[in-house]
Design a protein around this motif. Structure first.
Motif, PDB file in Angstrom:
ATOM      1  N   TYR A 107       0.284   2.515 -13.209  1.00 56.20           N
ATOM      2  CA  TYR A 107      -0.915   1.696 -13.382  1.00 56.20           C
ATOM      3  C   TYR A 107      -1.120   1.332 -14.859  1.00 56.20           C
ATOM      4  CZ  TYR A 107      -5.884   0.632 -13.890  1.00 56.20           C
ATOM      5  OH  TYR A 107      -7.080   0.045 -14.232  1.00 56.20           O
TER       6      TYR A 107
ATOM      7  N   GLU B 159      -3.866  -0.907  -8.666  1.00 58.04           N
ATOM      8  CA  GLU B 159      -4.932   0.072  -8.496  1.00 58.04           C
ATOM      9  C   GLU B 159      -4.350   1.389  -8.001  1.00 58.04           C
ATOM     10  OE1 GLU B 159      -8.294  -1.184  -6.175  1.00 58.04           O
ATOM     11  OE2 GLU B 159      -8.090  -3.282  -6.801  1.00 58.04           O
TER      12      GLU B 159
ATOM     13  N   ALA C 269       0.878  -1.170   0.000  1.00 58.84           N
ATOM     14  CA  ALA C 269       0.000   0.000   0.000  1.00 58.84           C
ATOM     15  C   ALA C 269       0.916   1.220   0.000  1.00 58.84           C
ATOM     16  CB  ALA C 269      -0.918  -0.006   1.215  1.00 58.84           C
TER      17      ALA C 269
ATOM     18  N   ARG D  30      -8.803   0.485   0.914  1.00 59.78           N
ATOM     19  CA  ARG D  30      -8.809  -0.362  -0.279  1.00 59.78           C
ATOM     20  C   ARG D  30      -7.819  -1.515  -0.141  1.00 59.78           C
ATOM     21  NH1 ARG D  30     -11.012  -3.602  -3.036  1.00 59.78           N
ATOM     22  NH2 ARG D  30     -10.108  -4.093  -5.079  1.00 59.78           N
ATOM     23  N   ALA D  31      -6.662  -1.248   0.447  1.00 61.44           N
ATOM     24  CA  ALA D  31      -5.691  -2.330   0.678  1.00 61.44           C
ATOM     25  C   ALA D  31      -6.291  -3.379   1.602  1.00 61.44           C
ATOM     26  CB  ALA D  31      -4.411  -1.769   1.266  1.00 61.44           C
TER      27      ALA D  31
ATOM     28  N   VAL E  10      -1.172  -1.425  -4.456  1.00 64.44           N
ATOM     29  CA  VAL E  10      -2.200  -0.384  -4.473  1.00 64.44           C
ATOM     30  C   VAL E  10      -1.496   0.920  -4.135  1.00 64.44           C
ATOM     31  CG1 VAL E  10      -4.391   0.411  -3.524  1.00 64.44           C
ATOM     32  CG2 VAL E  10      -3.935  -2.046  -3.710  1.00 64.44           C
TER      33      VAL E  10
END
Length: 255
Positions: A169, A176, A100, A186-187, A120
């Protein structure tokens, strides 16, 4: 807690290994390196952790690389192979690791993301191999053409210039890109999704992805068959279809 500069904690099946040295852009001091080694070893030994998220404190830097002041004091020459943990090279980690990336990932910070299985990134994150700017080396970048087109890898190595998260990306280096405020969430979601799957299948999948980087295609197929056979023969391989037919969530045993 692995050291004051690196923390380890577990939230259900997801473990978090966090570099906590934001005042120094989370650079790889001796203390941080020891903490990372301890953290990966702890994750390997933690039977209740299925996925690891590697991240850092603050919003400026995931890791800006080696601690150049410390290097200058020590007159560091060729770093030893165990200088920093590199999953897949100097330490085996058979469970998935998600990076992350909360800011710049330069030099050794780029190395850490390169070693992770998924990445991410916050929108403001940047990626760079900056060794040419300080006269240092990047032998660890040997697998980079497996992750990026060779000309892009060459450009990164020769210029040392940063790459924006969105560009990373587009090139497939990052899975992401999300707003910085959404990064941890999100992670966590991604890691939890993986952790909910059959553990034997997840580990075999991780091993399969890297086969073509090591073997010709025909040998890769044979090795993949060997990797997946115990999965097919496991109790979980029967539990999955049974749970589907009974319209319930599977209960994985990891056997």
């Amino acid at each position: 807690m692995t050291s004051p500069a690196v923390t380890y904690r577990r939230d259900d099946r997801v473990a978090w290994l966090t570099i906590d040295r934001p005042e120094a852009r989370n650079t790889l001091s001796a203390e941080v390196r020891r903490g990372l080694w301890d953290g990966f070893a702890r994750f390997n030994a933690d039977g209740d952790a299925s996925v690891l998220v590697l991240t850092a404190v603050g919003d400026r830097a995931f890791c800006a690389g080696g601690d150049l002041k410390e290097m200058a004091t020590q007159a560091l020459g060729v770093p030893p192979l165990d200088y920093v943990p590199q999953p897949g090279r100097n330490i085996e980690v058979d469970k998935p690791v998600v990076a992350a990336v909360n800011g710049v990932a330069y030099a050794g910070g780029f190395l850490l993301t390169q070693c992770c299985d998924l990445v991410v990134a916050a929108e403001h994150a940047r990626f760079a191999i900056t060794e040419v700017k300080v006269g240092r080396g990047a032998p660890w970048a040997a697998p980079l053409p497996y992750l990026l087109p060779p000309r892009i890898a060459m450009q990164m190595l020769l210029t040392g210039e940063p790459m924006a998260a969105r560009r990373a990306y587009e090139l497939g280096l990052v899975n992401e890109v999300v707003p910085g405020t959404d990064l941890a969430g999100r992670a966590r979601e991604l890691a939890a999704t993986i952790a909910a799957n059959a553990p034997l299948s997840v580990r075999a999948a991780k091993r399969t992805v890297g086969l073509l980087a090591q073997l010709p295609l025909s040998e890769a197929y044979r090795e993949a068959e060997r990797i997946w056979e115990p999965v097919y023969l496991s109790a979980d391989a029967q539990e999955g279809p049974r749970a589907f037919s009974e319209k319930r969530r599977p209960v994985w045993s990891g056997r």
